[in-house]
Design an enzyme around this catalytic site. Sequence first.
Site, PDB file in Angstrom:
ATOM      1  N   LEU A  38       0.841  -1.212   0.000  1.00 42.66           N
ATOM      2  CA  LEU A  38       0.000   0.000   0.000  1.00 42.66           C
ATOM      3  C   LEU A  38       0.871   1.255   0.000  1.00 42.66           C
ATOM      4  N   THR A  39       1.615   1.421  -1.076  1.00 39.19           N
ATOM      5  CA  THR A  39       2.316   2.687  -1.309  1.00 39.19           C
ATOM      6  C   THR A  39       1.252   3.691  -1.748  1.00 39.19           C
ATOM      7  N   THR A 136       7.134  -5.254 -18.640  1.00 40.33           N
ATOM      8  CA  THR A 136       6.655  -4.185 -19.528  1.00 40.33           C
ATOM      9  C   THR A 136       7.392  -4.197 -20.860  1.00 40.33           C
ATOM     10  N   ASP A 137       6.768  -3.613 -21.871  1.00 42.00           N
ATOM     11  CA  ASP A 137       7.445  -3.481 -23.172  1.00 42.00           C
ATOM     12  C   ASP A 137       8.593  -2.475 -23.105  1.00 42.00           C
ATOM     13  N   GLU A 138       8.612  -1.634 -22.056  1.00 41.77           N
ATOM     14  CA  GLU A 138       9.633  -0.576 -21.991  1.00 41.77           C
ATOM     15  C   GLU A 138      11.056  -1.126 -21.859  1.00 41.77           C
ATOM     16  N   TYR A 162      13.046   3.524 -14.483  1.00 41.38           N
ATOM     17  CA  TYR A 162      11.953   2.554 -14.342  1.00 41.38           C
ATOM     18  C   TYR A 162      12.220   1.328 -15.220  1.00 41.38           C
ATOM     19  N   SER A 163      12.449   1.546 -16.516  1.00 44.17           N
ATOM     20  CA  SER A 163      12.596   0.386 -17.405  1.00 44.17           C
ATOM     21  C   SER A 163      13.880  -0.380 -17.111  1.00 44.17           C
ATOM     22  N   LYS A 166      13.000  -2.632 -14.273  1.00 44.96           N
ATOM     23  CA  LYS A 166      12.161  -3.759 -14.707  1.00 44.96           C
ATOM     24  C   LYS A 166      13.023  -4.758 -15.505  1.00 44.96           C
ATOM     25  N   ASN A 191       1.184  -0.451 -22.931  1.00 41.73           N
ATOM     26  CA  ASN A 191       0.446   0.460 -22.027  1.00 41.73           C
ATOM     27  C   ASN A 191      -0.983  -0.010 -21.784  1.00 41.73           C
ATOM     28  N   LYS A 201      -1.126   8.885 -14.402  1.00 38.49           N
ATOM     29  CA  LYS A 201      -0.834   8.367 -15.743  1.00 38.49           C
ATOM     30  C   LYS A 201      -1.701   9.101 -16.764  1.00 38.49           C
ATOM     31  N   TYR A 219       3.693  16.390 -23.140  1.00 36.87           N
ATOM     32  CA  TYR A 219       5.161  16.430 -23.124  1.00 36.87           C
ATOM     33  C   TYR A 219       5.717  16.582 -24.546  1.00 36.87           C
ATOM     34  N   ASN A 261       0.511  10.345 -29.041  1.00 39.86           N
ATOM     35  CA  ASN A 261      -0.114  10.936 -27.844  1.00 39.86           C
ATOM     36  C   ASN A 261      -1.127  12.012 -28.193  1.00 39.86           C
TER      37      ASN A 261
HETATM   38  P1  NAD Z   1       0.492   0.486  -9.909  1.00 34.54           P
HETATM   39  O1  NAD Z   1       1.527   1.510  -9.624  1.00 34.54           O
HETATM   40  O2  NAD Z   1      -0.907   0.934 -10.193  1.00 34.54           O
HETATM   41  O3  NAD Z   1       0.396  -0.544  -8.671  1.00 34.54           O
HETATM   42  C1  NAD Z   1       1.538  -1.059  -8.050  1.00 34.54           C
HETATM   43  C2  NAD Z   1       1.106  -1.774  -6.771  1.00 34.54           C
HETATM   44  O4  NAD Z   1       2.271  -2.344  -6.175  1.00 34.54           O
HETATM   45  C3  NAD Z   1       0.474  -0.835  -5.718  1.00 34.54           C
HETATM   46  O5  NAD Z   1      -0.667  -1.423  -5.165  1.00 34.54           O
HETATM   47  C4  NAD Z   1       1.575  -0.680  -4.676  1.00 34.54           C
HETATM   48  O6  NAD Z   1       1.076  -0.452  -3.366  1.00 34.54           O
HETATM   49  C5  NAD Z   1       2.284  -2.016  -4.791  1.00 34.54           C
HETATM   50  N1  NAD Z   1       3.678  -1.949  -4.340  1.00 34.54           N
HETATM   51  C6  NAD Z   1       4.612  -1.043  -4.704  1.00 34.54           C
HETATM   52  N2  NAD Z   1       5.778  -1.280  -4.057  1.00 34.54           N
HETATM   53  C7  NAD Z   1       5.566  -2.371  -3.280  1.00 34.54           C
HETATM   54  C8  NAD Z   1       6.385  -3.124  -2.382  1.00 34.54           C
HETATM   55  N3  NAD Z   1       7.660  -2.770  -2.149  1.00 34.54           N
HETATM   56  N4  NAD Z   1       5.865  -4.203  -1.773  1.00 34.54           N
HETATM   57  C9  NAD Z   1       4.573  -4.572  -2.000  1.00 34.54           C
HETATM   58  N5  NAD Z   1       3.742  -3.886  -2.806  1.00 34.54           N
HETATM   59  C10 NAD Z   1       4.233  -2.803  -3.452  1.00 34.54           C
HETATM   60  O7  NAD Z   1       1.070  -0.388 -11.087  1.00 34.54           O
HETATM   61  P2  NAD Z   1       0.338  -1.016 -12.376  1.00 34.54           P
HETATM   62  O8  NAD Z   1       0.245   0.022 -13.415  1.00 34.54           O
HETATM   63  O9  NAD Z   1      -0.860  -1.752 -11.956  1.00 34.54           O
HETATM   64  O10 NAD Z   1       1.456  -2.060 -12.841  1.00 34.54           O
HETATM   65  C11 NAD Z   1       1.512  -3.355 -12.264  1.00 34.54           C
HETATM   66  C12 NAD Z   1       2.660  -4.128 -12.884  1.00 34.54           C
HETATM   67  O11 NAD Z   1       2.471  -4.220 -14.289  1.00 34.54           O
HETATM   68  C13 NAD Z   1       4.019  -3.466 -12.676  1.00 34.54           C
HETATM   69  O12 NAD Z   1       4.968  -4.473 -12.439  1.00 34.54           O
HETATM   70  C14 NAD Z   1       4.298  -2.771 -13.999  1.00 34.54           C
HETATM   71  O13 NAD Z   1       5.675  -2.683 -14.240  1.00 34.54           O
HETATM   72  C15 NAD Z   1       3.619  -3.720 -14.969  1.00 34.54           C
HETATM   73  N6  NAD Z   1       3.106  -3.101 -16.212  1.00 34.54           N
HETATM   74  C16 NAD Z   1       2.303  -1.989 -16.161  1.00 34.54           C
HETATM   75  C17 NAD Z   1       1.772  -1.486 -17.338  1.00 34.54           C
HETATM   76  C18 NAD Z   1       0.857  -0.280 -17.339  1.00 34.54           C
HETATM   77  O14 NAD Z   1       0.536   0.246 -18.398  1.00 34.54           O
HETATM   78  N7  NAD Z   1       0.384   0.200 -16.199  1.00 34.54           N
HETATM   79  C19 NAD Z   1       2.095  -2.074 -18.572  1.00 34.54           C
HETATM   80  C20 NAD Z   1       2.938  -3.204 -18.575  1.00 34.54           C
HETATM   81  C21 NAD Z   1       3.424  -3.714 -17.392  1.00 34.54           C
HETATM   82  O1  DAU Z   2       4.529   0.646 -21.892  1.00 39.86           O
HETATM   83  C1  DAU Z   2       4.120   0.141 -20.661  1.00 39.86           C
HETATM   84  C2  DAU Z   2       4.302   1.208 -19.606  1.00 39.86           C
HETATM   85  O2  DAU Z   2       3.251   2.151 -19.794  1.00 39.86           O
HETATM   86  C3  DAU Z   2       4.267   0.660 -18.175  1.00 39.86           C
HETATM   87  O3  DAU Z   2       5.350  -0.205 -18.003  1.00 39.86           O
HETATM   88  C4  DAU Z   2       4.331   1.803 -17.155  1.00 39.86           C
HETATM   89  O4  DAU Z   2       4.200   1.272 -15.840  1.00 39.86           O
HETATM   90  C5  DAU Z   2       3.179   2.742 -17.439  1.00 39.86           C
HETATM   91  O5  DAU Z   2       3.229   3.845 -16.563  1.00 39.86           O
HETATM   92  C6  DAU Z   2       3.225   3.231 -18.896  1.00 39.86           C
HETATM   93  O6  DAU Z   2       4.372   4.102 -19.105  1.00 39.86           O
HETATM   94  P1  DAU Z   2       4.261   5.428 -19.978  1.00 39.86           P
HETATM   95  O7  DAU Z   2       5.343   6.337 -19.572  1.00 39.86           O
HETATM   96  O8  DAU Z   2       4.127   5.122 -21.424  1.00 39.86           O
HETATM   97  O9  DAU Z   2       2.794   5.970 -19.460  1.00 39.86           O
HETATM   98  P2  DAU Z   2       2.307   7.427 -19.057  1.00 39.86           P
HETATM   99  O10 DAU Z   2       0.823   7.334 -18.857  1.00 39.86           O
HETATM  100  O11 DAU Z   2       3.115   8.046 -17.972  1.00 39.86           O
HETATM  101  O12 DAU Z   2       2.569   8.292 -20.368  1.00 39.86           O
HETATM  102  C7  DAU Z   2       2.035   7.922 -21.639  1.00 39.86           C
HETATM  103  C8  DAU Z   2       2.579   8.902 -22.671  1.00 39.86           C
HETATM  104  O13 DAU Z   2       2.026  10.209 -22.435  1.00 39.86           O
HETATM  105  C9  DAU Z   2       4.078   9.067 -22.609  1.00 39.86           C
HETATM  106  O14 DAU Z   2       4.579   9.232 -23.939  1.00 39.86           O
HETATM  107  C10 DAU Z   2       4.288  10.357 -21.818  1.00 39.86           C
HETATM  108  C11 DAU Z   2       3.058  11.169 -22.181  1.00 39.86           C
HETATM  109  N1  DAU Z   2       2.545  12.058 -21.115  1.00 39.86           N
HETATM  110  C12 DAU Z   2       2.324  11.523 -19.871  1.00 39.86           C
HETATM  111  C13 DAU Z   2       1.838  12.309 -18.851  1.00 39.86           C
HETATM  112  C14 DAU Z   2       1.599  11.729 -17.480  1.00 39.86           C
HETATM  113  C15 DAU Z   2       2.255  13.396 -21.380  1.00 39.86           C
HETATM  114  O15 DAU Z   2       2.434  13.882 -22.524  1.00 39.86           O
HETATM  115  N2  DAU Z   2       1.767  14.175 -20.377  1.00 39.86           N
HETATM  116  C16 DAU Z   2       1.562  13.691 -19.105  1.00 39.86           C
HETATM  117  O16 DAU Z   2       1.133  14.470 -18.218  1.00 39.86           O
END
Ligand code: NAD
Ligand code: DAU
Length: 352
Positions: A38-39, A136-138, A162-163, A166, A191, A201, A219, A261
């Site tokens: 629960l961050t 992630t694809d990143e 981040y990437s 991962k 994403n 996000k 951005y 975007n």
């Molecule tokens: P999120 O940030 O919404 O949730 C992360 C969760 O992990 C939170 O509930 C947080 O409390 C918990 N957490 C963080 N640090 C922790 C710790 N030290 N111990 C236990 N719990 C902890 O993330 P999300 O967007 O749901 O992503 C989930 C997973 O999927 C991640 O591994 C991310 O890299 C991967 N992923 C995300 C996306 C995307 O678009 N969001 C895409 C591809 C992969």
């Molecule tokens: O590709 C998978 C990844 O997608 C996951 O691994 C990450 O956890 C997830 O956060 C996401 O990363 P991105 O950086 O692509 O997502 P984000 O929503 O932060 O940004 C999407 C795009 O929009 C990126 O090109 C940055 C841009 N952006 C983002 C924000 C928050 C803006 O232009 N303005 C903004 O305020």
Amino acid sequence: MTKRTIIITGGAGFIGSHVVRLFVNKYPEYRIINLDKLTYAGNLANLRDVEAMPNYRFVRMDICDFEGVLKLMQEERVDGIIHLAAESHVDRSIHDPFTFARTNVMGTLSLLQSAKIYWESLEEGYEGKRFYHISTDEVYGALEFDDTLFTEQTSYNPHSPYSASKASSDHFVRAYHDTYGMPTIVTNCSNNYGPYQFPEKLIPLFINNIRQRKRLPVYGTGENVRDWLYVEDHARAIDLIFHRGKVADTYNIGGFNEWRNIDLIKVIIATVDRVLGNPEGYSLDLIEYVTDRLGHDARYAIDSTKLSRELGWMPSLQFEEGIERTVRWYIDNEAWLRDIATGDYKRYNENK
Ligand code: NAD
Ligand code: DAU
């Protein structure tokens, strides 16, 4: 009926909450343990509808707490781990890389080592066990603005803290298979978008800002490309791969759905304005081009052919429908967004 006890890490986050919901409802014979620290990103309100289910347990724990995780695995006789817990926001990783290394790298290692010790202590060893790491694809880096795609053979070339974290965790997971024979699987997804995404996000942030007539910070030039997948389709893929994926294998997950975007932002504006009954083009003036993200990856695009070919997975939603659903969800669940803005969601977490 096979009984299983599965730890899902990060189950109070965005994707994790969809995976927990799917597993708790679909598999009443399983015991589903949501392990989450629960961050700021964890929100137990994401799981109100399943929290009272008899096959669900929440445990507040840091994945870096190696002894705590090992004890939990032993007590609960865990035979599967689906690992989603992570620091997930690229912008935060630019300002605070240490937290990303700690949770994403050391936390993953702590889970792996706990699972190794527990599973190797059993007579049957790794038989019937599974450690499934969600990535992630990143990790593949950035593509040019052409028609190339990330495949499972693409070399890792991460750019952001981040990437990089991962990528490192993915390598550790594969190393535990290659060194100790742990039955691991890694998937790399594009994403995600949909309900319960933390409003830092792009998509939920912009829906929320349009609703409140706040500026929309784009951005750089807004030309970066992302490949969007509806979160429930990701959760379905995770279910399929956890049960039928090949051990030691990697699968890419994505919906062949690339958007610049700025084009995506215009779709969001049009959808929110329509749902709110505003005139066409009403919120376009909120767009504001701002300084680019450092090291901003130009383009991500995933080739998920292998997953479709081998396991028959296909995304179920057309993007237009997914965006419509998503926008309506955030508009209808204003209280969920408000509780995050006020910090009230943290009080809800504390009372659980
Ligand atoms: P999120 O940030 O919404 O949730 C992360 C969760 O992990 C939170 O509930 C947080 O409390 C918990 N957490 C963080 N640090 C922790 C710790 N030290 N111990 C236990 N719990 C902890 O993330 P999300 O967007 O749901 O992503 C989930 C997973 O999927 C991640 O591994 C991310 O890299 C991967 N992923 C995300 C996306 C995307 O678009 N969001 C895409 C591809 C992969
Ligand atoms: O590709 C998978 C990844 O997608 C996951 O691994 C990450 O956890 C997830 O956060 C996401 O990363 P991105 O950086 O692509 O997502 P984000 O929503 O932060 O940004 C999407 C795009 O929009 C990126 O090109 C940055 C841009 N952006 C983002 C924000 C928050 C803006 O232009 N303005 C903004 O305020």
